[in-house]
Design a protein around this motif. Sequence first.
Motif, PDB file in Angstrom:
ATOM      1  N   ARG A  17       0.835  -1.202   0.000  1.00  0.00           N
ATOM      2  CA  ARG A  17       0.000   0.000   0.000  1.00  0.00           C
ATOM      3  C   ARG A  17       0.868   1.249   0.000  1.00  0.00           C
ATOM      4  O   ARG A  17       1.926   1.288   0.614  1.00  0.00           O
ATOM      5  CB  ARG A  17      -0.925   0.012   1.219  1.00  0.00           C
ATOM      6  CG  ARG A  17      -2.072  -0.989   1.124  1.00  0.00           C
ATOM      7  CD  ARG A  17      -2.970  -0.885   2.343  1.00  0.00           C
ATOM      8  NE  ARG A  17      -4.192  -1.655   2.173  1.00  0.00           N
ATOM      9  CZ  ARG A  17      -4.311  -2.956   2.412  1.00  0.00           C
ATOM     10  NH1 ARG A  17      -3.261  -3.626   2.840  1.00  0.00           N
ATOM     11  NH2 ARG A  17      -5.459  -3.572   2.235  1.00  0.00           N
ATOM     12  N   LEU A  18       0.355   2.281  -0.693  1.00  0.00           N
ATOM     13  CA  LEU A  18       1.087   3.535  -0.799  1.00  0.00           C
ATOM     14  C   LEU A  18       0.130   4.702  -0.664  1.00  0.00           C
ATOM     15  O   LEU A  18      -0.883   4.781  -1.365  1.00  0.00           O
ATOM     16  CB  LEU A  18       1.799   3.620  -2.158  1.00  0.00           C
ATOM     17  CG  LEU A  18       2.508   4.939  -2.465  1.00  0.00           C
ATOM     18  CD1 LEU A  18       3.723   5.119  -1.556  1.00  0.00           C
ATOM     19  CD2 LEU A  18       2.929   4.998  -3.930  1.00  0.00           C
ATOM     20  N   ASN A  19       0.466   5.610   0.243  1.00  0.00           N
ATOM     21  CA  ASN A  19      -0.253   6.875   0.341  1.00  0.00           C
ATOM     22  C   ASN A  19       0.381   7.840  -0.653  1.00  0.00           C
ATOM     23  O   ASN A  19       1.467   8.375  -0.422  1.00  0.00           O
ATOM     24  CB  ASN A  19      -0.169   7.430   1.762  1.00  0.00           C
ATOM     25  CG  ASN A  19      -1.021   8.672   1.954  1.00  0.00           C
ATOM     26  OD1 ASN A  19      -1.366   9.371   0.998  1.00  0.00           O
ATOM     27  ND2 ASN A  19      -1.371   8.971   3.193  1.00  0.00           N
ATOM     28  N   THR A  20      -0.304   8.059  -1.772  1.00  0.00           N
ATOM     29  CA  THR A  20       0.256   8.891  -2.837  1.00  0.00           C
ATOM     30  C   THR A  20       0.308  10.364  -2.474  1.00  0.00           C
ATOM     31  O   THR A  20       0.929  11.159  -3.191  1.00  0.00           O
ATOM     32  CB  THR A  20      -0.566   8.718  -4.129  1.00  0.00           C
ATOM     33  OG1 THR A  20      -1.903   9.214  -3.908  1.00  0.00           O
ATOM     34  CG2 THR A  20      -0.622   7.262  -4.547  1.00  0.00           C
ATOM     35  N   GLY A  21      -0.325  10.742  -1.364  1.00  0.00           N
ATOM     36  CA  GLY A  21      -0.306  12.127  -0.934  1.00  0.00           C
ATOM     37  C   GLY A  21       0.947  12.517  -0.183  1.00  0.00           C
ATOM     38  O   GLY A  21       1.152  13.694   0.113  1.00  0.00           O
ATOM     39  N   ILE A  22       1.803  11.549   0.150  1.00  0.00           N
ATOM     40  CA  ILE A  22       3.048  11.834   0.861  1.00  0.00           C
ATOM     41  C   ILE A  22       4.137  12.113  -0.164  1.00  0.00           C
ATOM     42  O   ILE A  22       4.416  11.290  -1.035  1.00  0.00           O
ATOM     43  CB  ILE A  22       3.448  10.657   1.769  1.00  0.00           C
ATOM     44  CG1 ILE A  22       2.391  10.482   2.867  1.00  0.00           C
ATOM     45  CG2 ILE A  22       4.824  10.872   2.373  1.00  0.00           C
ATOM     46  CD1 ILE A  22       2.641   9.299   3.773  1.00  0.00           C
ATOM     47  N   ALA A  23       4.759  13.257  -0.073  1.00  0.00           N
ATOM     48  CA  ALA A  23       5.760  13.676  -1.056  1.00  0.00           C
ATOM     49  C   ALA A  23       6.967  12.753  -1.022  1.00  0.00           C
ATOM     50  O   ALA A  23       7.350  12.245   0.034  1.00  0.00           O
ATOM     51  CB  ALA A  23       6.191  15.117  -0.789  1.00  0.00           C
ATOM     52  N   PRO A  24       7.610  12.545  -2.170  1.00  0.00           N
ATOM     53  CA  PRO A  24       8.806  11.693  -2.194  1.00  0.00           C
ATOM     54  C   PRO A  24       9.973  12.376  -1.508  1.00  0.00           C
ATOM     55  O   PRO A  24      10.096  13.599  -1.504  1.00  0.00           O
ATOM     56  CB  PRO A  24       9.071  11.509  -3.686  1.00  0.00           C
ATOM     57  CG  PRO A  24       8.476  12.715  -4.333  1.00  0.00           C
ATOM     58  CD  PRO A  24       7.265  13.064  -3.513  1.00  0.00           C
TER      59      PRO A  24
ATOM     60  N   ASN B 295       5.327   2.203   3.723  1.00  0.00           N
ATOM     61  CA  ASN B 295       4.453   3.004   2.867  1.00  0.00           C
ATOM     62  C   ASN B 295       4.985   2.876   1.448  1.00  0.00           C
ATOM     63  O   ASN B 295       5.763   3.688   0.972  1.00  0.00           O
ATOM     64  CB  ASN B 295       4.444   4.464   3.311  1.00  0.00           C
ATOM     65  CG  ASN B 295       3.505   5.305   2.462  1.00  0.00           C
ATOM     66  OD1 ASN B 295       2.437   4.853   2.056  1.00  0.00           O
ATOM     67  ND2 ASN B 295       3.914   6.531   2.172  1.00  0.00           N
ATOM     68  N   GLY B 296       4.570   1.815   0.759  1.00  0.00           N
ATOM     69  CA  GLY B 296       5.217   1.433  -0.479  1.00  0.00           C
ATOM     70  C   GLY B 296       6.578   0.842  -0.190  1.00  0.00           C
ATOM     71  O   GLY B 296       6.900   0.450   0.940  1.00  0.00           O
ATOM     72  N   ARG B 297       7.405   0.775  -1.209  1.00  0.00           N
ATOM     73  CA  ARG B 297       8.760   0.237  -1.041  1.00  0.00           C
ATOM     74  C   ARG B 297       9.647   0.828  -2.122  1.00  0.00           C
ATOM     75  O   ARG B 297       9.303   0.822  -3.305  1.00  0.00           O
ATOM     76  CB  ARG B 297       8.747  -1.292  -1.148  1.00  0.00           C
ATOM     77  CG  ARG B 297      10.115  -1.931  -0.961  1.00  0.00           C
ATOM     78  CD  ARG B 297      10.062  -3.428  -1.206  1.00  0.00           C
ATOM     79  NE  ARG B 297      11.389  -4.030  -1.133  1.00  0.00           N
ATOM     80  CZ  ARG B 297      11.674  -5.262  -1.516  1.00  0.00           C
ATOM     81  NH1 ARG B 297      10.720  -6.033  -2.011  1.00  0.00           N
ATOM     82  NH2 ARG B 297      12.901  -5.741  -1.423  1.00  0.00           N
ATOM     83  N   ARG B 298      10.806   1.361  -1.713  1.00  0.00           N
ATOM     84  CA  ARG B 298      11.788   1.922  -2.631  1.00  0.00           C
ATOM     85  C   ARG B 298      12.986   0.976  -2.734  1.00  0.00           C
ATOM     86  O   ARG B 298      13.216   0.161  -1.825  1.00  0.00           O
ATOM     87  CB  ARG B 298      12.260   3.295  -2.131  1.00  0.00           C
ATOM     88  CG  ARG B 298      11.153   4.307  -1.912  1.00  0.00           C
ATOM     89  CD  ARG B 298      11.630   5.528  -1.139  1.00  0.00           C
ATOM     90  NE  ARG B 298      12.168   5.198   0.181  1.00  0.00           N
ATOM     91  CZ  ARG B 298      12.371   6.085   1.155  1.00  0.00           C
ATOM     92  NH1 ARG B 298      12.077   7.363   0.958  1.00  0.00           N
ATOM     93  NH2 ARG B 298      12.875   5.709   2.314  1.00  0.00           N
ATOM     94  N   PRO B 299      13.780   1.079  -3.791  1.00  0.00           N
ATOM     95  CA  PRO B 299      14.939   0.183  -3.916  1.00  0.00           C
ATOM     96  C   PRO B 299      15.913   0.268  -2.750  1.00  0.00           C
ATOM     97  O   PRO B 299      16.509  -0.744  -2.364  1.00  0.00           O
ATOM     98  CB  PRO B 299      15.596   0.647  -5.229  1.00  0.00           C
ATOM     99  CG  PRO B 299      14.462   1.202  -6.026  1.00  0.00           C
ATOM    100  CD  PRO B 299      13.558   1.869  -5.020  1.00  0.00           C
TER     101      PRO B 299
END
Length: 504
Positions: A416-423, A444-448
């Motif tokens: 799941r990812l909250n798209t409202g949170i800035a990268p 909150n999602g997953r980054r490399p």
Amino acid sequence: MSFPRKGIAVSTWTLTGFLLLLPILSASSHREAPHTLEIPKTDGTDFYMFRSYESGREDTITLIANYNPLQLPYGGPNYFLLDEDAVYEIHIDTNGDGIEDLTFQFNFANNLAENFTLPVGDGENVMNMAIPLVQIGALSAANNPNSGVLQVQESYTLDLISGDRRTGTRTAITNADGATTFSKPADNFGVKSIPDYAGYADSHIHTITLPNGDSGRVFVGQRQEGFVFNIGKGFDLLNLNPLGAVDAASSALQQVNITSLCLEIPISFLTQQGEPVIGAWTTASKRQNRVLLAEAVPVTNPFERNSSEGTTSFDNPDVEFGAWHQVSRLGMPLVNEVVIGLPDKNKFNFSEPKDDGQFAGYVTNPVFPELIEVLFSDAGAVAPNLFPREDLIQVFLTGIPGLNQPANGTAAEMLRLNTGIAPTPRAEQNTLGVLAGDNAGFPNGRRPGDDVVDAALRVVMGVLLDAEVAPTGSLPFTDGAAIDATMFQDRFPYLNPPVNGSDF
């Protein structure tokens, strides 16, 4: 979002720790079930989803689905084609009900080039003979007339399906010139075959047009394995130093490659009705039936629906027919790897998120904290004493309240990812993600560059709990293999170019 230490009475956040446990025993989800071991081309290994942090692309979401694990760089002469008799899909749930609303479906074709021969002999004895290798001549960027030639041409189509993945509305996604077929770069044979592999691969990043007119990007190709873990010692009953330096060990996985399906899609296209939280997972499916073609004659099966026919050839030694059957599934890292019991691993791969209530027992009574206590008892490790873990069900299957839980969600396992949170810019990302206050990172999602391993070991042993239920929760557990965002590219498709075969 901060994470104060909490006791049993306020234990909702402890599921975050359990989720972070998932990657501790393997290369994410490589070879995680008996059946995927038999069909490695469809084995989903890692799934990433995050707000893009490439400069100027912050209003998009990057989705990366990795398949076909543990590719040796020198694995010629045929290397690592994807399965043209399978469908690879990335599913998006826009309202939290555990059912796909949007599906991006990849279909691959591996075609043998015509007249790929060399003259052999002299005089009247000259014969044009097919060569045994995949390539001849050095390859360069796509559309370069001076490039060498590939005997096997890999390509794919990309469809968007709205609604049910099998019965919903299907729309072909096109590239900038309106074509519906996309080229895929060859694997990294070596520096003589492809002198500038990074440039060659980048020329296969395609701009796409979505059905509503928005643009995005797609790339499918071999990449260096992005998951970092001391895999050899990890499988040797966690033969690690759990309280050593965070960079004391190496990751053999950095010497192998993976095949990545990468998409960059506008946030506005993936969100609906004002809900900023999306869920996603990746799957691969095969036909239910297969017949090997022993002779070059048509083969049909009139008794099966969706029957097809074919004759034996380079790229068609068999015929597959019948209904599609899901054989691989991956959302959160390593759910099937270390949470689901061995008897149910194939069942999990065949299942859909909306039916995940059947696996709830594996979450309420997790076994790995107890194994860590047994294996690391000499270091004083003591598993948290908190049973049953009913609190974990809510967070694990519905998203984390205040972070990435949709307003009207249901119980279903997915990333799941909250798209409202800035990268967070690459240089400022914290490898522990949300646990260290970097809310744009895992879970909150997953980054490399998210270090899900170290976070897992620390949280599963109770870093978020009071000492009375987690007496060793404050210890800095680690697997010793370090990872961070600067190890990867700061632009799409983020994962690094693959290790080349001639380095060995």
